[in-house]
Design a protein around this motif. Structure first.
Motif, PDB file in Angstrom:
ATOM      1  N   MET A  17       0.931  -1.290  -0.020  1.00 23.23           N
ATOM      2  CA  MET A  17       0.018  -0.047  -0.057  1.00 23.23           C
ATOM      3  C   MET A  17       0.948   1.226   0.030  1.00 23.23           C
ATOM      4  O   MET A  17       1.824   1.229   0.674  1.00 23.23           O
ATOM      5  CB  MET A  17      -0.930   0.166   1.178  1.00 23.23           C
ATOM      6  CG  MET A  17      -1.961   1.140   1.231  1.00 23.23           C
ATOM      7  SD  MET A  17      -3.174   0.779   2.488  1.00 23.23           S
ATOM      8  CE  MET A  17      -3.398   2.391   2.858  1.00 23.23           C
ATOM      9  N   THR A  18       0.470   2.158  -0.785  1.00 27.40           N
ATOM     10  CA  THR A  18       1.420   3.367  -0.990  1.00 27.40           C
ATOM     11  C   THR A  18       1.134   4.426   0.205  1.00 27.40           C
ATOM     12  O   THR A  18      -0.261   4.501   0.869  1.00 27.40           O
ATOM     13  CB  THR A  18       1.104   4.083  -2.413  1.00 27.40           C
ATOM     14  OG1 THR A  18       1.367   3.159  -3.296  1.00 27.40           O
ATOM     15  CG2 THR A  18       1.762   5.328  -2.498  1.00 27.40           C
ATOM     16  N   ILE A  19       2.124   5.090   0.859  1.00 20.02           N
ATOM     17  CA  ILE A  19       1.608   6.053   1.783  1.00 20.02           C
ATOM     18  C   ILE A  19       0.909   7.144   1.127  1.00 20.02           C
ATOM     19  O   ILE A  19       1.177   7.613   0.100  1.00 20.02           O
ATOM     20  CB  ILE A  19       3.139   6.449   2.270  1.00 20.02           C
ATOM     21  CG1 ILE A  19       2.936   7.346   3.639  1.00 20.02           C
ATOM     22  CG2 ILE A  19       3.888   7.112   1.226  1.00 20.02           C
ATOM     23  CD1 ILE A  19       4.328   7.378   4.192  1.00 20.02           C
ATOM     24  N   SER A  20       0.216   7.752   1.987  1.00 22.28           N
ATOM     25  CA  SER A  20      -0.575   8.976   1.697  1.00 22.28           C
ATOM     26  C   SER A  20       0.325  10.184   1.583  1.00 22.28           C
ATOM     27  O   SER A  20       1.250  10.280   2.047  1.00 22.28           O
ATOM     28  CB  SER A  20      -1.670   9.227   2.507  1.00 22.28           C
ATOM     29  OG  SER A  20      -1.437   9.782   3.544  1.00 22.28           O
ATOM     30  N   VAL A  21      -0.025  11.162   0.771  1.00 21.46           N
ATOM     31  CA  VAL A  21       0.496  12.381   0.687  1.00 21.46           C
ATOM     32  C   VAL A  21       0.440  13.127   1.954  1.00 21.46           C
ATOM     33  O   VAL A  21       1.580  13.670   2.435  1.00 21.46           O
ATOM     34  CB  VAL A  21      -0.130  13.330  -0.419  1.00 21.46           C
ATOM     35  CG1 VAL A  21       0.650  14.642  -0.548  1.00 21.46           C
ATOM     36  CG2 VAL A  21       0.088  12.794  -1.840  1.00 21.46           C
ATOM     37  N   LYS A  22      -0.657  12.985   2.716  1.00 19.92           N
ATOM     38  CA  LYS A  22      -0.708  13.536   4.061  1.00 19.92           C
ATOM     39  C   LYS A  22       0.303  12.999   5.049  1.00 19.92           C
ATOM     40  O   LYS A  22       0.852  13.723   5.885  1.00 19.92           O
ATOM     41  CB  LYS A  22      -2.175  13.225   4.703  1.00 19.92           C
ATOM     42  CG  LYS A  22      -2.348  13.909   6.051  1.00 19.92           C
ATOM     43  CD  LYS A  22      -3.815  13.623   6.269  1.00 19.92           C
ATOM     44  CE  LYS A  22      -4.185  14.153   7.716  1.00 19.92           C
ATOM     45  NZ  LYS A  22      -3.952  13.608   8.913  1.00 19.92           N
ATOM     46  N   ILE A  80      14.031   6.567  -0.537  1.00 23.38           N
ATOM     47  CA  ILE A  80      13.763   6.689   0.794  1.00 23.38           C
ATOM     48  C   ILE A  80      12.930   5.659   1.327  1.00 23.38           C
ATOM     49  O   ILE A  80      11.808   5.551   0.785  1.00 23.38           O
ATOM     50  CB  ILE A  80      12.962   8.212   1.051  1.00 23.38           C
ATOM     51  CG1 ILE A  80      13.789   9.195   0.381  1.00 23.38           C
ATOM     52  CG2 ILE A  80      12.758   8.619   2.562  1.00 23.38           C
ATOM     53  CD1 ILE A  80      12.825  10.617   0.385  1.00 23.38           C
ATOM     54  N   ALA A  81      13.304   5.117   2.432  1.00 25.87           N
ATOM     55  CA  ALA A  81      12.533   4.243   3.330  1.00 25.87           C
ATOM     56  C   ALA A  81      11.750   4.915   4.336  1.00 25.87           C
ATOM     57  O   ALA A  81      11.906   5.530   5.045  1.00 25.87           O
ATOM     58  CB  ALA A  81      13.524   3.045   4.099  1.00 25.87           C
ATOM     59  N   LEU A  82      10.155   4.531   4.087  1.00 24.63           N
ATOM     60  CA  LEU A  82       9.179   5.086   4.724  1.00 24.63           C
ATOM     61  C   LEU A  82       8.296   4.049   4.994  1.00 24.63           C
ATOM     62  O   LEU A  82       7.587   3.373   4.111  1.00 24.63           O
ATOM     63  CB  LEU A  82       8.208   6.288   4.016  1.00 24.63           C
ATOM     64  CG  LEU A  82       9.109   7.239   3.849  1.00 24.63           C
ATOM     65  CD1 LEU A  82       8.282   8.090   2.585  1.00 24.63           C
ATOM     66  CD2 LEU A  82       9.505   8.269   4.744  1.00 24.63           C
ATOM     67  N   LEU A  83       7.990   3.874   6.411  1.00 26.51           N
ATOM     68  CA  LEU A  83       7.083   2.911   7.101  1.00 26.51           C
ATOM     69  C   LEU A  83       7.374   1.391   6.480  1.00 26.51           C
ATOM     70  O   LEU A  83       6.248   0.853   5.958  1.00 26.51           O
ATOM     71  CB  LEU A  83       5.461   3.328   6.686  1.00 26.51           C
ATOM     72  CG  LEU A  83       5.252   4.716   7.536  1.00 26.51           C
ATOM     73  CD1 LEU A  83       3.929   5.142   7.050  1.00 26.51           C
ATOM     74  CD2 LEU A  83       5.325   4.731   8.955  1.00 26.51           C
ATOM     75  N   GLY A  84       8.441   0.960   6.125  1.00 26.68           N
ATOM     76  CA  GLY A  84       8.674  -0.368   5.725  1.00 26.68           C
ATOM     77  C   GLY A  84       8.686  -0.565   4.262  1.00 26.68           C
ATOM     78  O   GLY A  84       8.693  -1.667   3.810  1.00 26.68           O
TER      79      GLY A  84
END
Length: 180
Positions: free
Chosen positions: A1-6, A60-64
């Protein structure tokens, strides 16, 4: 699942003028334990984000999950994830300033390429035919090769190729030398 822009804006700060990212301080409602949030804020908040390189592109690593930096920059600046590809206009894959990024189709992106290192003539789409002893100029259009002609002089072959690049909508940077 893609991270939200928010979520991107909650985690990162993007400077569209420099193309750099810095970590924001994490709040206590961040999905992690409180001690690790405090440790993160002590070590990382306000500091530049380390971007690992993959084929010259920052990630960039974000939320796994790993995200390409230029796509994150676009999403944060525009307010939505890009629908297609993001092209580095200058060809410098590490330059994520918004002025160097544009949303592009695969075709548009391929029409803004550097000259490959194995190019023998120094000009994309221009080659020497040893057997016939003349220059050949070609260009790609919709996945097919268009022959622009045979030329006695290198200059005429280059001129035909450059005129075709304009006609077929190639980016002015197409065929630039590879970055050192």
């Amino acid at each position: 699942m893609t991270i939200s822009v928010k979520q991107l804006h909650e985690i990162l700060k993007y400077d569209h003028l420099s193309g750099e990212f810095t970590w924001r301080e994490r709040s206590e409602d961040y999905p992690s334990s409180l001690p690790s949030i405090r440790a993160f804020n002590t070590c990382h908040a306000g500091r530049k984000v380390y971007e690992e390189s993959h084929k010259g592109y920052g990630r960039i690593a974000l939320l796994g999950r790993r995200y390409k930096s230029h796509r994150v920059a676009w999403a944060m600046h525009v307010g939505d994830w890009p629908a297609d590809q993001i092209d580095h206009i200058s060809g410098d894959r590490s330059d994520n300033r918004i002025e160097n990024l544009r949303e592009a189709t695969q075709t548009e992106n391929s029409r803004n390429m550097k000259t490959p290192a194995n190019n023998m003539s120094g000009v994309m789409g221009v080659s020497w035919d040893k057997r016939e002893r003349h220059w050949i100029a070609t260009i790609s259009d919709d996945n097919s090769s268009v022959r622009l002609g045979r030329f006695k002089s290198f200059e005429d072959a280059v001129a035909a190729r450059k005129a075709a690049e304009v006609e077929y909508g190639y980016h002015p940077n197409h065929g630039r030398p590879a970055l050192a």
